[in-house]
Structures are given as C-alpha cells and as structure tokens.
Design an enzyme around this catalytic site. Structure first.
Site, PDB file in Angstrom:
ATOM      1  N   CYS A   1     -71.100  -7.952  60.408  1.00  0.00           N
ATOM      2  CA  CYS A   1     -70.294  -9.157  60.133  1.00  0.00           C
ATOM      3  C   CYS A   1     -69.980  -9.135  58.645  1.00  0.00           C
ATOM      4  O   CYS A   1     -70.530  -9.915  57.877  1.00  0.00           O
ATOM      5  CB  CYS A   1     -71.049 -10.418  60.514  1.00  0.00           C
ATOM      6  SG  CYS A   1     -71.680 -10.429  62.211  1.00  0.00           S
TER       7      CYS A   1
ATOM      8  N   PRO B   1     -66.970 -11.467  53.410  1.00  0.00           N
ATOM      9  CA  PRO B   1     -65.876 -10.879  52.626  1.00  0.00           C
ATOM     10  C   PRO B   1     -66.190  -9.521  51.990  1.00  0.00           C
ATOM     11  O   PRO B   1     -65.415  -9.045  51.167  1.00  0.00           O
ATOM     12  CB  PRO B   1     -65.641 -11.925  51.545  1.00  0.00           C
ATOM     13  CG  PRO B   1     -66.995 -12.502  51.297  1.00  0.00           C
ATOM     14  CD  PRO B   1     -67.678 -12.526  52.656  1.00  0.00           C
ATOM     15  N   GLY B   2     -67.324  -8.914  52.333  1.00  0.00           N
ATOM     16  CA  GLY B   2     -67.608  -7.559  51.896  1.00  0.00           C
ATOM     17  C   GLY B   2     -68.587  -7.419  50.746  1.00  0.00           C
ATOM     18  O   GLY B   2     -68.846  -6.304  50.287  1.00  0.00           O
TER      19      GLY B   2
ATOM     20  N   LYS C   1     -71.876  -7.623  50.430  1.00  0.00           N
ATOM     21  CA  LYS C   1     -73.087  -6.820  50.618  1.00  0.00           C
ATOM     22  C   LYS C   1     -72.764  -5.327  50.667  1.00  0.00           C
ATOM     23  O   LYS C   1     -73.443  -4.507  50.043  1.00  0.00           O
ATOM     24  CB  LYS C   1     -73.834  -7.266  51.880  1.00  0.00           C
ATOM     25  CG  LYS C   1     -74.527  -8.620  51.745  1.00  0.00           C
ATOM     26  CD  LYS C   1     -75.302  -8.977  53.004  1.00  0.00           C
ATOM     27  CE  LYS C   1     -76.168 -10.224  52.780  1.00  0.00           C
ATOM     28  NZ  LYS C   1     -75.389 -11.426  52.508  1.00  0.00           N
TER      29      LYS C   1
ATOM     30  N   ASP D   1     -65.415  -6.675  61.376  1.00  0.00           N
ATOM     31  CA  ASP D   1     -65.212  -8.116  61.487  1.00  0.00           C
ATOM     32  C   ASP D   1     -64.304  -8.386  62.669  1.00  0.00           C
ATOM     33  O   ASP D   1     -63.495  -7.534  63.062  1.00  0.00           O
ATOM     34  CB  ASP D   1     -64.612  -8.709  60.212  1.00  0.00           C
ATOM     35  CG  ASP D   1     -64.961 -10.186  60.086  1.00  0.00           C
ATOM     36  OD1 ASP D   1     -65.994 -10.498  59.451  1.00  0.00           O
ATOM     37  OD2 ASP D   1     -64.233 -11.034  60.646  1.00  0.00           O
TER      38      ASP D   1
ATOM     39  N   ASP E   1     -65.508  -7.224  67.763  1.00  0.00           N
ATOM     40  CA  ASP E   1     -66.489  -8.290  67.957  1.00  0.00           C
ATOM     41  C   ASP E   1     -67.864  -7.631  68.044  1.00  0.00           C
ATOM     42  O   ASP E   1     -68.180  -6.958  69.032  1.00  0.00           O
ATOM     43  CB  ASP E   1     -66.177  -9.057  69.244  1.00  0.00           C
ATOM     44  CG  ASP E   1     -67.170 -10.184  69.510  1.00  0.00           C
ATOM     45  OD1 ASP E   1     -68.102 -10.365  68.706  1.00  0.00           O
ATOM     46  OD2 ASP E   1     -67.016 -10.874  70.528  1.00  0.00           O
TER      47      ASP E   1
ATOM     48  N   CYS F   1     -77.378 -17.535  55.518  1.00  0.00           N
ATOM     49  CA  CYS F   1     -77.458 -18.380  54.312  1.00  0.00           C
ATOM     50  C   CYS F   1     -77.767 -19.813  54.752  1.00  0.00           C
ATOM     51  O   CYS F   1     -77.125 -20.763  54.315  1.00  0.00           O
ATOM     52  CB  CYS F   1     -76.186 -18.308  53.481  1.00  0.00           C
ATOM     53  SG  CYS F   1     -74.667 -18.766  54.354  1.00  0.00           S
TER      54      CYS F   1
END
Length: 404
Positions: A238, A241-242, A244, A260, A287, A356
């Site tokens: 997942c 926005p990239g 990690k 994603d 998915d 988070c």
C-alpha cells in the site's frame, strides 16, 4: 478583510465538502496566520461545539457555526488581534458573505463567550473529551485500552506543531542540509533522524530541488524496523505516497515493487520518486487484498489504510471524519490485505505490518487474528508508538516472520 474570507472558504471546504485540511492549505499556499487559525479551529472543534451548545439555544446554520468558531479562536489564541478587532473582523466577514442579517447574533454570542465562564461536564470521560477537544468515542476507547492516566496524558499534552523533514541522501548529507538551513535562517530542532521546523517559504527551494522531504520521524523508524538490506526483494503493498519505499532505497539497494489500488495514487508515488531522484522503483496498479503475488519477497511492507488517529495531533481534521463504526470496517480490510500479502513472503522472509493509528483494534488485534489463522508465521516484535508532545506520533509496527 480578505484574509478572513480566505480562512472561511478553507474551513467551509473542510467542513462541508470533506476536503482535507493539509491539501486545502497546500492548494492555497496559506500564510502563517491563515494556517494557524484554520488548524486552531480544527483542533478545538469538539470544545467549540460544546460551547455553541451551551451559549446558543437553537443550533445556527453551518456558515454561522464556522464564523463563530473563527471568532472563538481569535478571542482565545490570536494575541496579535485585540478582542474588539476579532469581533469586528467576524462581523465584517459575515457582511462580505452576504450574511449581514446575522451580525447582531454573532456579536451577541461572541461577547457572551468572552465574558462567560463555562463549566465543563461533570462525567470524567466527557470532561476530558471537551477539554482535550477529542470525540467522546475515541476518549472512551483510549481509556479502555491504555487506562485513564495514560490516555489523559497523551490527549492533553501540548500540541507539537512543527513538521519533520529529512535530507535526501542521494543529493546531500544531513550536515549539508543543516548548513543550508542555517544559511537560509531557518529555525529548527534536530531530531534523531532529521529536523523539526515550521514550514516556511525559505524551505520551498530545498523541497522543490529534492534536497529534503517531509516525513514523520516515526514513519522512518517503522522503515528501519523492517530491516531491509542490500539485494532484498521488497513488496510495498500500500505504497502511496511512496515515502517508505523512497526512504528505504536511500540506505538499501533493494528491488522494490510499489503497489496501489488507485491510479492517481500510483502517480503520487512516481512524482515523489522523481522529485527525490529515485529511479529504481517498480510500480503496479492492483488491489493488494486480492492480487496473486508469487512467494518470492524477502520483505513485505504492509502499511495499511487506517483511521489515522495517531497523527490527529498534526492533522486535526481526522477527528471530523472518523466515526466509531469505521474502525470495524477498517480492521476487516486491514486483515484482508495482511492475509493476502502474506502469500508473497518467501520462507525466512518478513512482513512489516504498520499503521498510523493508536487503536488496538487496528493494530494488535489485527496481527493477533492473522497469527491465529497462520501458524507458519510468528511475531518478531510489536511496537506501539504514542504521541509524546516532542514530535513522536502515534504509529504501530509489527514485524512478522515466516517460519515455514
């Protein structure tokens, strides 16, 4: 004043159109005053709702509620605006919006608020909800999960508003970025893994040039827990926005596939990687709860969609969107993604399950349900980060190893 109309429009977009505060402010390139007032109103939303309920017999129209909350915050926290000026600014704003008919009402409520001594609820949980300005259902969950003392401690601590950013190791060192910050006159605090500072236009050139990027220190710690090393094959299930994937590639020459479910979010990853000068990532639109991945990955990053309550201190509009019933649906989705992506882990490989949020149902309970159904995996470590008022945010990271 145009500034007040601007603030009203942003808040109206957030309250009425479910826009995200961060995006609304970024779109507008808001100045410090606007940003502070918008976030201030959002942070105090539960409290101001309680105030309106006490001071007003019949709930006002949505536009009047927004104007009152703006006025309350100016009276409470904007020392640069005298009380009389705060009231006048709200009345002028109403006039500019074509709502001059409610100026008398707004004036009366704001003056009443300025002189009133409102009593908080008697019940301890309700009192904490109002004083901390956190929805009651969340307060009750935290008390049940962490106990009264710990819940009260992190719900009432002063809000840490500075943003965390780090150097881009492809283009500059930590010390090199520090010199640029000093030269630009940026006031900052060094963290374990980067810097804390208030966003200002002096940071914009460094950001646009990909010398630095905003990334939570706790998010970076979660990456380090994964223990990715050179040569590893990594699935970022997942990814958007990239952050990690891009960060991991700075210290490990790993082969990373970023996935994603939404095309526009995949574009976010690509744009982020391009700004940071990262050219070695692979991408797939899919998915991750259903995609059939081959069992060839050394590490699977399973940073699942979650309630986001762990970062609500820096993104207070999260409290506006999350409902109690969301938690069960999110936990079900999280378990689906974790269960499916576990099939991608080769024997001896690892999954980093992360969120988070600070809710047990989305963290420990999901991991426990997965382990109970998958005896060929074992828990290596489980860490719940809680907000500390010094920049640490509420994240969860569980490292799970495949043993057979």
């Amino acid at each position: 004043m145009k500034e007040d109309l601007y603030i009203y429009d942003i808040l109206s977009d957030i309250y009425k159109c479910d826009s995200y505060g961060e995006r609304a402010l970024n779109r507008s390139r808001a100045n410090a005053f606007v940003t502070r007032l918008v976030y201030g109103v959002l942070e105090r939303d539960v409290y101001y709702e309680y105030v309106i309920g006490k001071l007003v017999g019949k709930r006002p129209k949505p536009y009047a509620v927004i104007l009152l909350k703006m006025g309350f915050y100016m009276l409470d926290h904007m020392d640069s605006v005298p009380d009389y000026a705060a009231v006048n600014r709200i009345l002028s704003c109403a006039e500019s919006l074509g709502k001059g008919a409610i100026k008398g009402f707004l004036n009366a409520v704001l003056h009443k608020y300025r002189s009133a001594r409102l009593e908080l609820p008697k019940a301890p949980a309700e009192k904490l909800s109002v004083s901390a300005s956190v929805p009651l259902w969340i307060v009750n969950k935290y008390i049940a999960q962490y106990g009264w003392q710990r819940a009260e401690e992190f719900l009432t601590m002063p809000r840490f508003t500075k943003q965390h950013f780090r150097h881009n190791a492809r283009r500059i060192t930590h010390e090199g970025l520090k010199k640029l910050l000093d030269k630009a006159g940026v006031e900052y605090i060094e963290s374990e893994l980067g810097f804390f500072a208030d966003w200002g236009e002096e940071l914009r050139p460094m950001f646009d040039d990909g010398l630095m990027t905003m990334q939570s220190q706790t998010s970076m710690k979660c990456c380090l827990i994964a223990g990715v090393k050179d040569g590893d094959k990594v699935l970022d299930a997942c990814s958007a926005p990239g952050g990690k994937a891009v960060y991991i590639r700075e210290y490990a020459n790993a082969d990373i596939l970023c996935c994603d479910i939404h095309e526009h979010r995949l574009e976010l990853i690509k744009n982020y990687a391009e700004r940071m000068g990262e050219k070695g990532l692979d991408y797939r639109l899919c998915d991750s709860a259903a995609e059939k991945f081959p069992p060839v990955y050394d590490v699977v990053l399973c940073d699942v969609p979650c309630s986001g309550l762990g970062v609500a201190f820096s993104k207070p509009d999260i409290y506006l969107r999350r409902k109690k019933e969301d938690v069960k649906a999110l936990a079900d989705r999280q378990l689906e993604i974790l269960s499916n992506t576990s099939n991608a882990v080769k024997r001896g490989g690892k999954i980093l399950y992360s969120t988070c949020t600070t809710l047990k149902e989305e963290n420990f309970d999901v991991v426990s349900a997965f382990l109970a159904a998958n005896r060929n995996f074992e828990l290596i470590s489980s860490t719940q980060f809680l907000p500390d008022g010094k920049g640490e945010e509420g994240f969860y990271a569980a490292l799970i190893g495949r043993v057979s």
